[in-house]
Design a protein around this motif. Structure first.
Motif, PDB file in Angstrom:
ATOM      1  N   SER A  79       0.825  -1.157   0.027  1.00  0.00           N
ATOM      2  CA  SER A  79       0.197  -0.271  -0.316  1.00  0.00           C
ATOM      3  C   SER A  79       0.385   1.283   0.084  1.00  0.00           C
ATOM      4  O   SER A  79       1.601   1.447   0.832  1.00  0.00           O
ATOM      5  CB  SER A  79      -1.146  -0.058   1.028  1.00  0.00           C
ATOM      6  N   GLN A  80       0.568   2.245  -0.582  1.00  0.00           N
ATOM      7  CA  GLN A  80       1.085   3.519  -0.962  1.00  0.00           C
ATOM      8  C   GLN A  80       1.084   4.305   0.440  1.00  0.00           C
ATOM      9  O   GLN A  80       2.040   4.627   0.787  1.00  0.00           O
ATOM     10  CB  GLN A  80       0.410   4.405  -1.647  1.00  0.00           C
ATOM     11  N   LYS A  81       0.161   3.613   1.036  1.00  0.00           N
ATOM     12  CA  LYS A  81       0.109   4.433   2.640  1.00  0.00           C
ATOM     13  C   LYS A  81       1.449   3.966   3.496  1.00  0.00           C
ATOM     14  O   LYS A  81       2.051   4.585   4.556  1.00  0.00           O
ATOM     15  CB  LYS A  81      -0.817   3.854   3.751  1.00  0.00           C
ATOM     16  N   LEU A  82       1.713   2.305   3.287  1.00  0.00           N
ATOM     17  CA  LEU A  82       3.077   2.152   3.890  1.00  0.00           C
ATOM     18  C   LEU A  82       4.675   2.147   3.737  1.00  0.00           C
ATOM     19  O   LEU A  82       5.337   2.515   3.888  1.00  0.00           O
ATOM     20  CB  LEU A  82       2.959   0.643   4.115  1.00  0.00           C
ATOM     21  N   HIS A  83       4.503   2.655   1.658  1.00  0.00           N
ATOM     22  CA  HIS A  83       5.535   2.661   1.117  1.00  0.00           C
ATOM     23  C   HIS A  83       5.951   3.093   0.184  1.00  0.00           C
ATOM     24  O   HIS A  83       6.996   3.271  -0.064  1.00  0.00           O
ATOM     25  CB  HIS A  83       5.910   0.573   0.513  1.00  0.00           C
ATOM     26  N   SER A  84       4.624   4.447   0.119  1.00  0.00           N
ATOM     27  CA  SER A  84       4.619   5.125  -0.828  1.00  0.00           C
ATOM     28  C   SER A  84       4.849   4.830  -2.544  1.00  0.00           C
ATOM     29  O   SER A  84       4.079   5.239  -3.354  1.00  0.00           O
ATOM     30  CB  SER A  84       5.843   6.147  -0.358  1.00  0.00           C
ATOM     31  N   LEU A 120       4.803 -18.097 -13.028  1.00  0.00           N
ATOM     32  CA  LEU A 120       5.641 -17.185 -12.725  1.00  0.00           C
ATOM     33  C   LEU A 120       5.044 -16.351 -11.297  1.00  0.00           C
ATOM     34  O   LEU A 120       4.131 -16.259 -10.500  1.00  0.00           O
ATOM     35  CB  LEU A 120       4.981 -16.358 -14.187  1.00  0.00           C
ATOM     36  N   VAL A 121       5.407 -14.839 -11.266  1.00  0.00           N
ATOM     37  CA  VAL A 121       5.064 -14.321 -10.428  1.00  0.00           C
ATOM     38  C   VAL A 121       4.702 -12.847 -11.019  1.00  0.00           C
ATOM     39  O   VAL A 121       5.821 -12.248 -11.879  1.00  0.00           O
ATOM     40  CB  VAL A 121       6.029 -13.630  -8.824  1.00  0.00           C
ATOM     41  N   PHE A 122       3.134 -12.780 -11.122  1.00  0.00           N
ATOM     42  CA  PHE A 122       3.047 -10.959 -11.856  1.00  0.00           C
ATOM     43  C   PHE A 122       2.930  -9.861 -10.788  1.00  0.00           C
ATOM     44  O   PHE A 122       3.061 -10.521  -9.155  1.00  0.00           O
ATOM     45  CB  PHE A 122       1.608 -10.808 -12.143  1.00  0.00           C
ATOM     46  N   LEU A 123       2.977  -8.388 -10.752  1.00  0.00           N
ATOM     47  CA  LEU A 123       3.237  -7.520 -10.260  1.00  0.00           C
ATOM     48  C   LEU A 123       2.620  -7.117 -10.708  1.00  0.00           C
ATOM     49  O   LEU A 123       2.665  -6.580 -11.546  1.00  0.00           O
ATOM     50  CB  LEU A 123       4.922  -7.576  -9.544  1.00  0.00           C
ATOM     51  N   THR A 124       1.478  -6.025 -10.371  1.00  0.00           N
ATOM     52  CA  THR A 124       0.730  -4.556 -10.583  1.00  0.00           C
ATOM     53  C   THR A 124       1.057  -3.737 -10.379  1.00  0.00           C
ATOM     54  O   THR A 124       0.993  -3.617  -8.965  1.00  0.00           O
ATOM     55  CB  THR A 124      -0.282  -5.222 -10.919  1.00  0.00           C
ATOM     56  N   VAL A 125       1.286  -2.657 -10.797  1.00  0.00           N
ATOM     57  CA  VAL A 125       2.000  -1.145 -10.543  1.00  0.00           C
ATOM     58  C   VAL A 125       1.288  -0.617 -10.821  1.00  0.00           C
ATOM     59  O   VAL A 125       0.174   0.350 -11.826  1.00  0.00           O
ATOM     60  CB  VAL A 125       3.281  -0.646 -10.544  1.00  0.00           C
ATOM     61  N   GLN A 126      -0.504  -0.127  -9.409  1.00  0.00           N
ATOM     62  CA  GLN A 126      -1.103   0.764  -9.259  1.00  0.00           C
ATOM     63  C   GLN A 126      -0.961   2.596  -9.214  1.00  0.00           C
ATOM     64  O   GLN A 126       0.309   2.878  -8.569  1.00  0.00           O
ATOM     65  CB  GLN A 126      -1.831   1.123  -8.758  1.00  0.00           C
ATOM     66  N   ASP A 127      -1.012   3.633 -10.606  1.00  0.00           N
ATOM     67  CA  ASP A 127      -0.561   4.939  -9.894  1.00  0.00           C
ATOM     68  C   ASP A 127      -1.486   5.997  -9.166  1.00  0.00           C
ATOM     69  O   ASP A 127      -2.974   5.922  -9.867  1.00  0.00           O
ATOM     70  CB  ASP A 127      -0.370   5.491 -11.212  1.00  0.00           C
ATOM     71  N   VAL A 128      -1.551   5.743  -8.006  1.00  0.00           N
ATOM     72  CA  VAL A 128      -2.519   6.549  -7.207  1.00  0.00           C
ATOM     73  C   VAL A 128      -1.906   8.106  -6.592  1.00  0.00           C
ATOM     74  O   VAL A 128      -2.093   8.604  -5.748  1.00  0.00           O
ATOM     75  CB  VAL A 128      -2.608   5.433  -5.947  1.00  0.00           C
ATOM     76  N   THR A 129      -1.076   8.408  -7.704  1.00  0.00           N
ATOM     77  CA  THR A 129      -0.262   9.634  -7.527  1.00  0.00           C
ATOM     78  C   THR A 129      -1.776  10.663  -7.140  1.00  0.00           C
ATOM     79  O   THR A 129      -1.614  11.295  -6.296  1.00  0.00           O
ATOM     80  CB  THR A 129       0.491  10.182  -8.264  1.00  0.00           C
ATOM     81  N   ASP A 130      -2.368  10.660  -8.267  1.00  0.00           N
ATOM     82  CA  ASP A 130      -3.051  11.434  -7.910  1.00  0.00           C
ATOM     83  C   ASP A 130      -4.131  11.778  -6.546  1.00  0.00           C
ATOM     84  O   ASP A 130      -4.346  12.657  -6.337  1.00  0.00           O
ATOM     85  CB  ASP A 130      -4.306  12.120 -10.079  1.00  0.00           C
ATOM     86  N   SER A 131      -5.510  10.287  -6.327  1.00  0.00           N
ATOM     87  CA  SER A 131      -5.221  10.109  -5.236  1.00  0.00           C
ATOM     88  C   SER A 131      -4.665  10.448  -4.093  1.00  0.00           C
ATOM     89  O   SER A 131      -5.245  11.297  -3.546  1.00  0.00           O
ATOM     90  CB  SER A 131      -5.522   8.552  -5.283  1.00  0.00           C
ATOM     91  N   VAL A 132      -3.923  10.573  -4.237  1.00  0.00           N
ATOM     92  CA  VAL A 132      -3.201  10.531  -2.818  1.00  0.00           C
ATOM     93  C   VAL A 132      -3.198  12.449  -2.479  1.00  0.00           C
ATOM     94  O   VAL A 132      -3.259  12.936  -2.150  1.00  0.00           O
ATOM     95  CB  VAL A 132      -1.491   9.878  -2.749  1.00  0.00           C
TER      96      VAL A 132
END
Length: 611
Positions: A79-84, A120-132
């Motif tokens: 989460s962005q709340k914990l890791h930015s 395999l392992v997938f990793l999704t990256v969601q841009d929440v800059t605008d929301s923050v």
């Protein structure tokens, strides 16, 4: 059936980053969103350990998470709340709170094969800059409202109070959250009726504890609700000004944010359009384009033209060594050419390349070293152009030039070209020889040409050429040349002019013919004719020249003296008019009758009877 290609298209069109990792945390898939936001292409990062590009995630915790997903098949959320953020991406600077890096919510999970095993392992990256950023703006706004000494409420579209600041609670003597506005402010009912008709929101007045308050209602598009700002009517001017500034600030931030988002969208659309254009050029170019590894010189990526010119398919050549496409005797030079490209950034050279069937062709090769920010070569981009036809044409041109040179030597004909604007005069080898110089021994100019002209002819030659340029007429001139060794030659020069789009003469090209021998022969002929005329006039015998009809053309003085006629009187009569009727015609003409240049030459060898 959903194919791998279709899945890639779906992932590439998504507005979030998607990548897959193997057990060695090497990247196996890297979608378009990640390319655009990281600046790292899929071809560059695929097969490489992800921490090489993002050292910030190279931690025991990250590796444990990956191993856990492979082992247990669980999901990990960051989460962005914990890791930015997890992956350090630059973010567009916009209005409001700014961040150095993109704020991200990330999810890691397993990808199973058809056998149910985790591959395999997938990793999704969601841009929440605008929301923050928007959350921070709202928090700032809430703080402002909470600390406002005037009553402020927020209501939903149904008129229910969902927030009231301390000043409101103090004014009403209770917390109105959950109550309807019309229960507390009867005047709000009239305003609500106006709102339902779609009319512009306005204001209403209300008395609380005997005090008159003016409440202004403003829509908040961000929270899909309404803010109600109250103020003592006596302080109305101050409250309205404060509200106006607050609204202007909010509108300005919204507009700036909208503008920045539109700019970012336009840039992304443009970047995607450019990528499609480059991909189209790469695929449809008629010259060969190939990308090779900087480590082992293997061919990693190429367009169809490159494979086709070597007689292979793209799949056949992918992974092959670049040296395989050169003749064995030329392969040692490949490393040297690559070294030059690394030092200069690029290197162009000709080389003979080898086709699949063993045949060869000559190619123009341009090696470009593609380097990272630290100047380290990542790979080579190579353009290859088949110049076999050009080399054949050059050989034909060389043979043609040699033939022209030989023809000029045999005919003593030189050629020249004058660039009038730059005053550069180009001579052929034979032109130098005509002027008595070693071929290409000096840089010719117009002034150098005039110096080689005989001093008595220079003014005439310069005038004739200048007038030809001025009048745009062909130049033709016969003049003498004074060679360095003192020999004088006579030449005939002719040229034509080349004009630009404005009609201005910018070039002259011409030829020079050495006519010295011809002029000498003409002079000898004139001298011989003069000698013949002298003999004709001085010989004591009668000599005349008549045409085939017998009419006189010339009569020497001896004849005019004997017969008593002038030469002009002879020319209107035939020689038969001067033969006595009793004379034997045969005897008179024989043997002195001959035909010279279609004329009768009569020599009276025996006495004749003239009238």
């Amino acid at each position: 059936m959903i194919t791998h290609e279709l899945t890639s298209q779906i992932f590439d069109s998504m507005s979030m980053g998607i990548l897959t990792l193997d057990r060695d945390i090497k990247v196996r898939y890297w979608n378009k969103w990640l390319e655009l936001n990281s600046g790292i292409s899929s071809e560059t990062i695929k097969g490489r350990i992800v921490t090489e590009f993002f050292p910030e995630i190279d931690s025991p915790q990250f590796r444990r998470n990956v191993k856990s997903v492979f082992k247990l098949g669980n999901y990990c959320h960051f989460s962005q709340k914990l890791h930015s953020y997890m992956l350090k991406f630059k973010v567009l600077d916009t209005a409001g709170p700014s961040f150095e890096h993109m704020q991200q919510n990330c999810t890691m999970g397993p990808l199973k094969g058809s056998d149910g095993k985790i591959e395999l392992v997938f990793l999704t990256v969601q841009d929440v800059t605008d929301s923050v950023r928007m959350e921070l703006i709202l928090n700032e706004q809430a703080t402002f409202v909470k600390n406002n000494p005037a009553p402020v409420l927020r209501i939903n579209r149904n008129g229910e109070i969902i927030f009231a600041n301390p000043a409101t609670n103090l004014l009403l003597g209770k917390d109105p959250v959950g109550m309807r506005m019309s229960e507390i402010f009867p005047a709000y009912g009239d305003l609500l009726a106006t709102m339902k008709k779609g009319l512009e929101l306005s204001q209403f007045e209300s008395y609380i504890h005997g005090k008159a308050f003016l409440f202004s209602v403003r829509e908040d598009a961000v929270t899909d609700s309404y803010y109600v700002y109250g103020s003592n009517i006596s302080d109305l001017k101050s409250a309205e000004e404060s509200l106006k500034k607050a609204n202007e600030s909010l509108d300005r931030k919204v507009k700036e944010k909208t503008r920045d988002l539109q700019k970012e969208l336009d840039e992304r659309i443009k970047a995607e359009s450019n990528l499609r254009k480059w991909a189209n050029i790469f695929e449809k170019a008629e010259w060969g384009i190939v990308v090779g590894s900087s480590k082992d010189q293997t061919l990693e990526l190429m367009n169809p033209a490159y494979a086709r010119m070597h007689g292979y398919t793209v799949d056949e050549l992918t992974g092959r060594k670049a040296a395989d496409l050169y003749r064995p005797e030329d392969r040692d030079g490949l490393s040297e050419n690559l070294s030059i490209a690394r030092e200069k950034g690029y290197h162009t050279f000709e080389a003979v390349r080898l086709r699949k069937d063993g045949s060869t062709f000559t190619a123009l090769n341009t090696f470009s070293a593609i380097k990272d920010a630290d100047g380290k070569t990542m790979y080579y981009a190579i353009n290859v152009l088949d110049i076999t036809e050009r080399k054949r044409a050059e050989e034909i041109l060389r043979i043609s030039e040699n033939s022209l040179k030989k023809a000029q030597e045999i005919g003593h004909i030189g050629s020249w070209h004058l660039d009038i604007e730059k005053n550069v005069l180009a001579w052929s080898d034979e032109e130098y020889k005509i002027f008595g110089h070693t071929p290409q021994s000096f840089g010719a100019t117009y002034e150098a040409f005039l110096e080689a002209v005989h001093p008595d002819d220079r003014e005439m030659v310069n005038r004739t050429y200048t007038e030809a340029i001025k009048n745009k007429t062909p130049y033709e001139c016969v003049h003498r040349v004074l060679r360095p060794d003192g020999e004088i030659r006579t030449v005939l020069e002719k040229s034509e002019d080349i004009v630009d789009e404005n009609g201005k003469t910018i070039h002259s090209r011409g030829m020079t013919l050495d006519i010295t021998e011809q002029k000498k022969a003409e002079e000898d002929l004139i001298n011989a004719r003069d000698e013949l005329d002298e003999i004709f006039n001085l010989v004591p015998h009668i000599i005349c020249v008549a045409d085939v009809s017998g009419y006189f053309k010339r009569a020497n003085p001896a004849m005019t003296n004997v017969l008593g006629y002038t030469e002009d009187e002879f020319t209107s009569r035939t020689f038969f008019d001067f033969i006595h009727p009793d004379a034997s015609f045969r005897y008179v003409l024989s043997p002195g009758l001959s035909l010279v240049n279609s004329r009768l030459c009569v020599k009276f060898l025996q006495p004749a009877c003239a009238r």
